[in-house]
Motif scaffolding. Structure first.
Motif, PDB file in Angstrom:
ATOM      1  N   ARG A   1       0.845  -1.200   0.000  1.00  0.00           N
ATOM      2  CA  ARG A   1       0.000   0.000   0.000  1.00  0.00           C
ATOM      3  C   ARG A   1       0.874   1.242   0.000  1.00  0.00           C
ATOM      4  NH1 ARG A   1      -5.226  -0.044   0.943  1.00  0.00           N
ATOM      5  NH2 ARG A   1      -5.220   1.849   2.172  1.00  0.00           N
ATOM      6  N   ILE A   2       0.386   2.297  -0.634  1.00  0.00           N
ATOM      7  CA  ILE A   2       1.122   3.556  -0.633  1.00  0.00           C
ATOM      8  C   ILE A   2       1.100   4.108   0.784  1.00  0.00           C
ATOM      9  CG2 ILE A   2       1.174   5.923  -1.480  1.00  0.00           C
ATOM     10  CD1 ILE A   2       0.009   4.841  -4.114  1.00  0.00           C
ATOM     11  N   ALA A   3       2.300   4.327   1.344  1.00  0.00           N
ATOM     12  CA  ALA A   3       2.413   4.765   2.735  1.00  0.00           C
ATOM     13  C   ALA A   3       2.983   6.169   2.866  1.00  0.00           C
ATOM     14  CB  ALA A   3       3.303   3.791   3.511  1.00  0.00           C
ATOM     15  N   GLU A   4       3.529   6.703   1.777  1.00  0.00           N
ATOM     16  CA  GLU A   4       4.145   8.026   1.859  1.00  0.00           C
ATOM     17  C   GLU A   4       4.490   8.537   0.482  1.00  0.00           C
ATOM     18  OE1 GLU A   4       8.602   7.462   2.958  1.00  0.00           O
ATOM     19  OE2 GLU A   4       7.417   5.896   3.942  1.00  0.00           O
ATOM     20  N   THR A   5       4.749   9.827   0.438  1.00  0.00           N
ATOM     21  CA  THR A   5       5.317  10.439  -0.758  1.00  0.00           C
ATOM     22  C   THR A   5       6.735  10.861  -0.432  1.00  0.00           C
ATOM     23  OG1 THR A   5       4.477  12.634  -0.172  1.00  0.00           O
ATOM     24  CG2 THR A   5       3.075  11.275  -1.581  1.00  0.00           C
ATOM     25  N   TRP A   6       7.516  11.149  -1.457  1.00  0.00           N
ATOM     26  CA  TRP A   6       8.891  11.572  -1.229  1.00  0.00           C
ATOM     27  C   TRP A   6       9.328  12.532  -2.324  1.00  0.00           C
ATOM     28  CZ3 TRP A   6      12.861  10.492  -4.717  1.00  0.00           C
ATOM     29  CH2 TRP A   6      12.578   9.542  -5.695  1.00  0.00           C
ATOM     30  N   HIS A   7      10.363  13.294  -2.023  1.00  0.00           N
ATOM     31  CA  HIS A   7      11.000  14.164  -3.005  1.00  0.00           C
ATOM     32  C   HIS A   7      12.459  14.351  -2.598  1.00  0.00           C
ATOM     33  CE1 HIS A   7       9.696  17.020   0.121  1.00  0.00           C
ATOM     34  NE2 HIS A   7      10.734  17.732  -0.245  1.00  0.00           N
ATOM     35  N   THR A   8      13.249  14.915  -3.475  1.00  0.00           N
ATOM     36  CA  THR A   8      14.660  15.129  -3.164  1.00  0.00           C
ATOM     37  C   THR A   8      14.972  16.611  -3.095  1.00  0.00           C
ATOM     38  OG1 THR A   8      15.298  15.035  -5.488  1.00  0.00           O
ATOM     39  CG2 THR A   8      15.422  12.979  -4.246  1.00  0.00           C
ATOM     40  N   LYS A   9      15.985  16.921  -2.296  1.00  0.00           N
ATOM     41  CA  LYS A   9      16.562  18.260  -2.219  1.00  0.00           C
ATOM     42  C   LYS A   9      18.060  18.083  -2.429  1.00  0.00           C
ATOM     43  CE  LYS A   9      13.271  20.300   0.989  1.00  0.00           C
ATOM     44  NZ  LYS A   9      13.087  20.989   2.265  1.00  0.00           N
ATOM     45  N   ARG A  10      18.557  18.585  -3.539  1.00  0.00           N
ATOM     46  CA  ARG A  10      19.976  18.400  -3.862  1.00  0.00           C
ATOM     47  C   ARG A  10      20.753  19.686  -3.646  1.00  0.00           C
ATOM     48  NH1 ARG A  10      21.052  15.016  -9.126  1.00  0.00           N
ATOM     49  NH2 ARG A  10      22.999  14.721  -8.003  1.00  0.00           N
ATOM     50  N   THR A  11      21.926  19.530  -3.064  1.00  0.00           N
ATOM     51  CA  THR A  11      22.886  20.624  -2.935  1.00  0.00           C
ATOM     52  C   THR A  11      24.181  20.145  -3.584  1.00  0.00           C
ATOM     53  OG1 THR A  11      23.801  19.893  -0.814  1.00  0.00           O
ATOM     54  CG2 THR A  11      21.845  21.314  -0.726  1.00  0.00           C
ATOM     55  N   THR A  12      25.192  20.965  -3.549  1.00  0.00           N
ATOM     56  CA  THR A  12      26.469  20.551  -4.136  1.00  0.00           C
ATOM     57  C   THR A  12      27.153  19.489  -3.299  1.00  0.00           C
ATOM     58  OG1 THR A  12      27.587  22.382  -3.011  1.00  0.00           O
ATOM     59  CG2 THR A  12      26.847  22.755  -5.284  1.00  0.00           C
ATOM     60  N   LYS A  13      26.768  19.331  -2.037  1.00  0.00           N
ATOM     61  CA  LYS A  13      27.438  18.381  -1.147  1.00  0.00           C
ATOM     62  C   LYS A  13      26.677  17.081  -0.933  1.00  0.00           C
ATOM     63  CE  LYS A  13      29.929  21.917   1.313  1.00  0.00           C
ATOM     64  NZ  LYS A  13      30.336  22.457   2.576  1.00  0.00           N
ATOM     65  N   GLN A  14      25.352  17.132  -1.033  1.00  0.00           N
ATOM     66  CA  GLN A  14      24.585  15.930  -0.752  1.00  0.00           C
ATOM     67  C   GLN A  14      23.177  16.029  -1.318  1.00  0.00           C
ATOM     68  OE1 GLN A  14      24.083  15.363   3.472  1.00  0.00           O
ATOM     69  NE2 GLN A  14      22.792  17.125   3.704  1.00  0.00           N
ATOM     70  N   THR A  15      22.526  14.882  -1.323  1.00  0.00           N
ATOM     71  CA  THR A  15      21.117  14.804  -1.698  1.00  0.00           C
ATOM     72  C   THR A  15      20.337  14.374  -0.471  1.00  0.00           C
ATOM     73  OG1 THR A  15      21.576  14.271  -3.996  1.00  0.00           O
ATOM     74  CG2 THR A  15      19.444  13.593  -3.143  1.00  0.00           C
ATOM     75  N   LYS A  16      19.270  15.095  -0.183  1.00  0.00           N
ATOM     76  CA  LYS A  16      18.367  14.698   0.898  1.00  0.00           C
ATOM     77  C   LYS A  16      17.130  14.080   0.252  1.00  0.00           C
ATOM     78  CE  LYS A  16      19.702  18.301   4.124  1.00  0.00           C
ATOM     79  NZ  LYS A  16      19.266  19.475   4.883  1.00  0.00           N
ATOM     80  N   VAL A  17      16.799  12.882   0.682  1.00  0.00           N
ATOM     81  CA  VAL A  17      15.568  12.232   0.248  1.00  0.00           C
ATOM     82  C   VAL A  17      14.568  12.456   1.378  1.00  0.00           C
ATOM     83  CG1 VAL A  17      14.461  10.082  -0.420  1.00  0.00           C
ATOM     84  CG2 VAL A  17      16.832  10.543  -1.127  1.00  0.00           C
ATOM     85  N   VAL A  18      13.590  13.312   1.111  1.00  0.00           N
ATOM     86  CA  VAL A  18      12.621  13.719   2.127  1.00  0.00           C
ATOM     87  C   VAL A  18      11.349  12.902   1.936  1.00  0.00           C
ATOM     88  CG1 VAL A  18      11.319  15.656   3.077  1.00  0.00           C
ATOM     89  CG2 VAL A  18      13.593  16.050   2.079  1.00  0.00           C
ATOM     90  N   VAL A  19      11.009  12.114   2.948  1.00  0.00           N
ATOM     91  CA  VAL A  19       9.783  11.326   2.889  1.00  0.00           C
ATOM     92  C   VAL A  19       8.730  11.966   3.781  1.00  0.00           C
ATOM     93  CG1 VAL A  19      10.984   9.182   2.332  1.00  0.00           C
ATOM     94  CG2 VAL A  19      10.506   9.714   4.690  1.00  0.00           C
ATOM     95  N   GLU A  20       7.497  11.874   3.334  1.00  0.00           N
ATOM     96  CA  GLU A  20       6.366  12.435   4.072  1.00  0.00           C
ATOM     97  C   GLU A  20       5.353  11.321   4.299  1.00  0.00           C
ATOM     98  OE1 GLU A  20       5.157  15.753   1.654  1.00  0.00           O
ATOM     99  OE2 GLU A  20       7.043  16.800   2.016  1.00  0.00           O
ATOM    100  N   PRO A  21       5.550  10.552   5.386  1.00  0.00           N
ATOM    101  CA  PRO A  21       4.659   9.412   5.644  1.00  0.00           C
ATOM    102  C   PRO A  21       3.239   9.857   5.992  1.00  0.00           C
ATOM    103  CG  PRO A  21       6.360   9.584   7.351  1.00  0.00           C
ATOM    104  CD  PRO A  21       6.593  10.687   6.374  1.00  0.00           C
ATOM    105  N   PHE A  22       2.285   9.024   5.631  1.00  0.00           N
ATOM    106  CA  PHE A  22       0.882   9.272   5.961  1.00  0.00           C
ATOM    107  C   PHE A  22       0.595   8.936   7.425  1.00  0.00           C
ATOM    108  CE2 PHE A  22      -0.143   8.035   1.307  1.00  0.00           C
ATOM    109  CZ  PHE A  22       0.385   9.225   0.857  1.00  0.00           C
ATOM    110  N   ALA A  23       1.403   8.051   7.997  1.00  0.00           N
ATOM    111  CA  ALA A  23       1.268   7.620   9.392  1.00  0.00           C
ATOM    112  C   ALA A  23       2.645   7.158   9.855  1.00  0.00           C
ATOM    113  CB  ALA A  23       0.248   6.492   9.508  1.00  0.00           C
ATOM    114  N   THR A  24       2.749   6.778  11.104  1.00  0.00           N
ATOM    115  CA  THR A  24       4.018   6.283  11.633  1.00  0.00           C
ATOM    116  C   THR A  24       4.445   5.041  10.855  1.00  0.00           C
ATOM    117  OG1 THR A  24       3.459   7.131  13.815  1.00  0.00           O
ATOM    118  CG2 THR A  24       5.202   5.486  13.696  1.00  0.00           C
ATOM    119  N   LEU A  25       5.691   5.046  10.403  1.00  0.00           N
ATOM    120  CA  LEU A  25       6.215   3.914   9.642  1.00  0.00           C
ATOM    121  C   LEU A  25       6.777   2.858  10.575  1.00  0.00           C
ATOM    122  CD1 LEU A  25       8.170   5.852   6.879  1.00  0.00           C
ATOM    123  CD2 LEU A  25       6.003   4.642   6.624  1.00  0.00           C
ATOM    124  N   PRO A  26       6.612   1.580  10.226  1.00  0.00           N
ATOM    125  CA  PRO A  26       7.251   0.539  11.027  1.00  0.00           C
ATOM    126  C   PRO A  26       8.769   0.618  10.864  1.00  0.00           C
ATOM    127  CG  PRO A  26       6.143  -0.418   9.118  1.00  0.00           C
ATOM    128  CD  PRO A  26       5.828   1.043   9.131  1.00  0.00           C
TER     129      PRO A  26
END
Length: 86
Positions: free
Chosen positions: A35-60
């Protein structure tokens, strides 16, 4: 997500707009136990990539461990640091 009207087996109807805002635009999603439990997007800088997840509820914990592994693999693919942000 695009082929049927009733997506209740895949996605909680209360969260439908977060995953599919309409017009065929579907946000990147993560499945947990089929089941779909969250959406995600990335934020990239010159030093790193952040993968930002936005869960619909607490994840196991098992889902978080799996996400950490996937983000590590994504970082290796990009040849740069990648971190998970929940």
């Amino acid at each position: 997500m695009l082929g049927g009207r009733d997506r209740a087996l895949l996605l909680d109807p209360a969260e439908a707009k977060r995953a599919n805002s309409g017009g065929g635009m579907i946000a990147p999603t993560v499945l947990v136990d089929g089941r779909i439990a969250e959406t995600w997007h990335t934020k990239r800088t010159t030093k790193q990539t952040k993968v930002v997840v936005e869960p619909f509820a607490t994840l196991p914990r098992s889902a978080i461990v799996g996400l950490e592994s996937e983000v590590d693999g994504y970082g290796r693919f990009l040849a740069e640091a990648a971190v998970l942000v929940i």
